[in-house]
Design a protein around this motif. Structure first.
Motif, mmCIF file in Angstrom:
data_model
loop_
_atom_site.group_PDB
_atom_site.id
_atom_site.type_symbol
_atom_site.label_atom_id
_atom_site.label_comp_id
_atom_site.label_asym_id
_atom_site.label_seq_id
_atom_site.Cartn_x
_atom_site.Cartn_y
_atom_site.Cartn_z
ATOM 1 N N ARG A 1 0.856 -1.195 0.000
ATOM 2 C CA ARG A 1 0.000 0.000 0.000
ATOM 3 C C ARG A 1 0.888 1.240 0.000
ATOM 4 N NH1 ARG A 1 -2.618 -0.320 4.925
ATOM 5 N NH2 ARG A 1 -4.213 -1.681 4.127
ATOM 6 N N ARG A 4 -2.856 5.970 2.022
ATOM 7 C CA ARG A 4 -4.292 6.016 2.301
ATOM 8 C C ARG A 4 -4.719 7.464 2.205
ATOM 9 N NH1 ARG A 4 -4.969 2.261 7.684
ATOM 10 N NH2 ARG A 4 -5.706 0.378 6.662
ATOM 11 N N THR A 5 -5.839 7.716 1.584
ATOM 12 C CA THR A 5 -6.296 9.095 1.472
ATOM 13 C C THR A 5 -7.820 9.107 1.552
ATOM 14 O OG1 THR A 5 -6.200 11.083 0.116
ATOM 15 C CG2 THR A 5 -6.311 8.998 -1.056
ATOM 16 N N ASP A 126 -7.959 -12.295 1.102
ATOM 17 C CA ASP A 126 -7.192 -11.804 2.239
ATOM 18 C C ASP A 126 -6.655 -10.403 1.958
ATOM 19 O OD1 ASP A 126 -5.468 -12.529 0.272
ATOM 20 O OD2 ASP A 126 -4.133 -13.735 1.525
ATOM 21 N N PHE A 127 -7.163 -9.785 0.898
ATOM 22 C CA PHE A 127 -6.759 -8.420 0.564
ATOM 23 C C PHE A 127 -7.338 -7.482 1.630
ATOM 24 C CE2 PHE A 127 -7.842 -4.556 -2.087
ATOM 25 C CZ PHE A 127 -6.548 -4.066 -2.109
ATOM 26 N N PRO A 128 -6.468 -6.788 2.393
ATOM 27 C CA PRO A 128 -6.982 -6.062 3.563
ATOM 28 C C PRO A 128 -7.855 -4.860 3.222
ATOM 29 C CG PRO A 128 -4.606 -5.736 3.339
ATOM 30 C CD PRO A 128 -4.997 -6.744 2.312
ATOM 31 N N LEU A 130 -10.356 -4.744 1.073
ATOM 32 C CA LEU A 130 -11.532 -5.115 0.275
ATOM 33 C C LEU A 130 -12.733 -4.236 0.567
ATOM 34 C CD1 LEU A 130 -13.672 -8.157 1.276
ATOM 35 C CD2 LEU A 130 -11.990 -7.246 2.876
ATOM 36 N N ARG A 131 -12.791 -3.621 1.768
ATOM 37 C CA ARG A 131 -13.930 -2.758 2.077
ATOM 38 C C ARG A 131 -13.603 -1.282 1.896
ATOM 39 N NH1 ARG A 131 -18.270 -4.898 0.946
ATOM 40 N NH2 ARG A 131 -19.195 -3.063 1.862
ATOM 41 N N ASN A 132 -12.514 -0.975 1.188
ATOM 42 C CA ASN A 132 -12.189 0.411 0.865
ATOM 43 C C ASN A 132 -12.182 0.597 -0.645
ATOM 44 O OD1 ASN A 132 -11.546 1.547 3.527
ATOM 45 N ND2 ASN A 132 -9.919 0.012 3.512
ATOM 46 N N ASP A 151 -22.121 -7.376 1.457
ATOM 47 C CA ASP A 151 -20.765 -7.880 1.282
ATOM 48 C C ASP A 151 -20.283 -7.744 -0.147
ATOM 49 O OD1 ASP A 151 -20.396 -8.572 3.898
ATOM 50 O OD2 ASP A 151 -21.297 -10.548 3.643
#
Lengths: 468, 468
Positions: A1, A4-5, A126-128, A130-132, A151
């Motif tokens: 990564r 983050r923004t 397992d992509f951390p 996934l909810r962004n 989901d």
């Protein structure tokens, strides 16, 4: 990564976050809302012929019905036809628009060499992030992850491709894909969006580009809000070319100096957020945008939307966002920032202003169309602390109802409020009058001393018809 | 005006303000909600006979139907009768309760000499507090003003009387009164609220007192929440006697030293707010309230409701109040405060805890009733900053779904969050496990080292039935 923004850079937004909702859900909201007003969308119906009257006097008169459309009802066993005579016709009938073809409007532009795939799935991964909202650049292509209701995630590009890009993380699809598509990004704009200002095309019918999380759906409210036309289309297509180039490129690194840098992505996102969220829209000076007294409310930019802010309702000390006092009910909102009326000199000015605004020669009565409360809604906002005043202290003219008086003070439990005068750039010692258009945009700001200029503003586009 | 104060003193409330809604509106909410589950209230139906079985073994067995009720359908032209065999009967049939009379349950208590009048009107008044809850003491009596939906106010006492009390302000009624009544305050309590734990009476059927803005309507959720019975009734009637005495008294002044002082009113309001809002309810230690390890979460009082607080969802950095993670879905919520997992030693403890909780001898599997996710919902809350972790860092046991991992950190735009460990009195270096009952109350708190005591807690009231 790499970074983050913010998902949306819209610092003046009342709701500074994106929300995704599938197209069917949004259509249902519109349909349900329209149904409460008795407007029903008839389906399945197709047009079979359209004809625009040639008689020019006919077209100049806004009360005529110059467009003749023949409709066919498909669910009728007899295939019944119906003829509609319309004032206006709006063709929102997609990239292969029947209306556009009927009037031989050509499309300019061409395909890009970008291929997009969109798939809506429930991922097992397992992509951390996934909810962004996430943009993943790789040598296998670029992937944009858009978290959806429940989901669901909508991964733009198909699954094998996605798996490659996401390495070293894994991703698998749970169950069936909700929806998927693959297409070349075509960027074309219709040479004209209207015929004689009577027949219009909108949406994909007049411009095609890649759907980025359905941003195209904002066309609906833009049509309703700005029947005068805007520069949206051109802006959109320019933006789209840059956007698709970014996605096409491989990441920038030592071997590939021409690649898309991560900084470029962030810059692109930053400049596009005001466009995507709508908060950056600014109307140029015109008959209904008069910035001459901008300095008296220096942060309420004339031509931009009114800034949201929490105030206290003076009668019950309850927090309310000023946006909730500005419904699009066709009335101009006259926000009178009275200053601190617990100061006697300021109260004297407030009383004098009330008398002038209430006078027969004031703009309220001159342009009141017989009943000024149906044309103008007057609110007052005091810079006074809650415990220093009662709402009944405000001159009666400024409180046609107990809900019309607001205070710029912090709520009793500290949950918000205060700082409104500062956020708007208004001096509490001077006050200001803010004219908010029916669409929520600031049309004019003026000091108390220039009521005449407010009258002049309304005189340019409203008929003088007095109210009692 | 002698003082302005909070309308509700409930500092730990998520929504620290009162909202009024008329009874019909609240009933409609319940009816609509029940209808979505297929439960319809049949009307008009009256009971004509009720009979409780005498056979004791029958009553001991919770699966029997010992109550026989005969119902008459009034809308049937034939006046059809129906016989219902019920496990339980709840008579919420008002002050003149038919159920209470059928079982000859006497009412104890008597009338007070207070007379109350209630009138719901749209007032025309220069009284500046018309939109605030207000208590006006005068030598003509005491008036309580309760602002209502829209422009309605419900002035307790009738209009002429109100006009006298409100002097020097004026008040006039606009249009018809929505509703009005005059009554003596009767304070009576049924000698028993149940017959053999099979027939119950509730609400006015078992206790009458003056309706203060319909606070009595809270009976509904208290019945649902606490089928074991509580001390509410007695508390209520004691409170009511003090309350009505305050209203009966003239204001305290030089001639009338025994009158009701304004300080007395405020004290009364303060002590009653926890009762009226429900936030002060605390269950005493019992099989389901175990305070032995209180110190590890010193501000989450065992036996009180879980305190609301905003956390970040670790997967998408969105703010969420922990109350929204604690629906009353019949499951126990196991909140595991893991501490700061970016500290390696803390992460090691988290991993070890996950293994012990996931083990066959852990309480989760011992009392899992075959599928522990249907009995327990495990959430984890980290004291780690958002940019120091991914939600996938948390041991898999603590994240059955991406939404189950929370962070105690401030939201990116500064709109809330952070300070949760402090608000709950939990040491980030130690962590804690909080057991929240299905009704939202804290049943137990324990340090990681005392999983055995949590097992003991559940063993007192749950059947051991293993899950895989």
């Amino acid at each position: 990564r790499t970074q983050r923004t913010h998902a949306v850079f819209a610092p003046t937004s009342r709701y500074p976050f994106p929300v995704t909702r599938h197209q069917g859900g949004i259509e249902a909201l519109f349909r349900d809302s329209m149904a409460t007003k008795g407007v029903i969308v008839e389906r399945p119906v197709i047009p079979t012929a359209i004809e625009l009257s040639n008689g020019e006097p006919d077209l100049e008169n806004p009360k005529t019905y110059p467009v003749k459309v023949t409709l066919k009802h498909l669910d009728s066993s007899k295939g019944e036809s119906e003829i509609v005579h319309a004032k206006f016709v709006l063709g929102s009938d997609g990239a292969h628009s029947w209306v556009r073809k009927a009037f031989n409007i050509p499309m300019d532009g061409d395909q890009t060499d970008s291929i997009w795939g969109v798939v809506e799935i429930i991922p097992e991964t397992d992509f951390p992030d996934l909810r962004n909202w996430a943009i993943i650049q790789s040598h296998h292509g670029t992937l944009m992850n858009i978290p959806r209701e429940g989901d669901l995630a909508s991964a733009e590009r198909l699954m094998e491709c996605a798996a490659k890009i996401l390495q070293p993380f894994t991703v698998k699809q749970v169950g069936e894909a909700e929806w998927w598509t693959v297409y070349m990004i075509g960027q074309r704009v219709a040479r004209s969006c209207s015929v004689q200002d009577r027949v219009f095309i909108a949406g994909d019918a007049c411009h095609t580009h890649s759907p980025k999380a359905g941003q195209g759906m904002n066309a609906t409210w833009k049509i309703a809000m700005n029947p005068r036309g805007s520069s949206t289309l051109e802006t959109s297509s320019k933006f789209d070319r840059k956007w698709s180039k970014l996605f096409r490129n491989k990441p920038q690194n030592e071997e590939n100096e021409d690649g898309a840098s991560q900084a470029e992505f962030v810059r692109m996102l930053e400049t596009s957020h005001g466009f995507m969220s709508g908060t950056a829209i600014r109307y140029e000076p015109s008959a209904i945008v008069d910035p001459r007294h901008q300095s008296c409310a220096s942060k309420l930019i004339v031509g931009e939307r009114m800034l949201p802010h929490d105030f206290l309702c003076a009668a019950n000390a309850v927090l309310i966002n000023i946006h909730d006092m500005l419904p699009s009910d066709t009335r101009f909102k006259i926000l009178v920032f009275l200053g601190d009326i617990s100061v006697e000199a300021t109260m004297d000015r407030a009383r004098a202003l009330a008398m002038r605004m209430d006078a027969p020669e004031g703009f309220l009565r001159r342009f009141g169309q017989g009943a000024h409360e149906k044309v103008f809604d007057v609110l007052s906002i005091c810079a006074t602390k809650n415990d220093k005043m009662d709402f009944t202290d405000v001159p009666k003219f400024f409180r046609s109802h107990w809900s019309k008086v607001l205070l710029d003070d912090i709520e009793m439990s500290g949950r918000g409020g205060g700082g409104g005068y500062e956020a708007y750039g208004i001096d509490p010692a001077e006050g200001a009058i803010v004219v908010v258009r029916p669409d929520g945009y600031v049309g004019m700001v003026a000091p108390f001393e220039h009521l005449d200029d407010i009258s002049g503003y309304f005189a340019t586009f409203m008929l003088e018809r007095r109210s009692a």
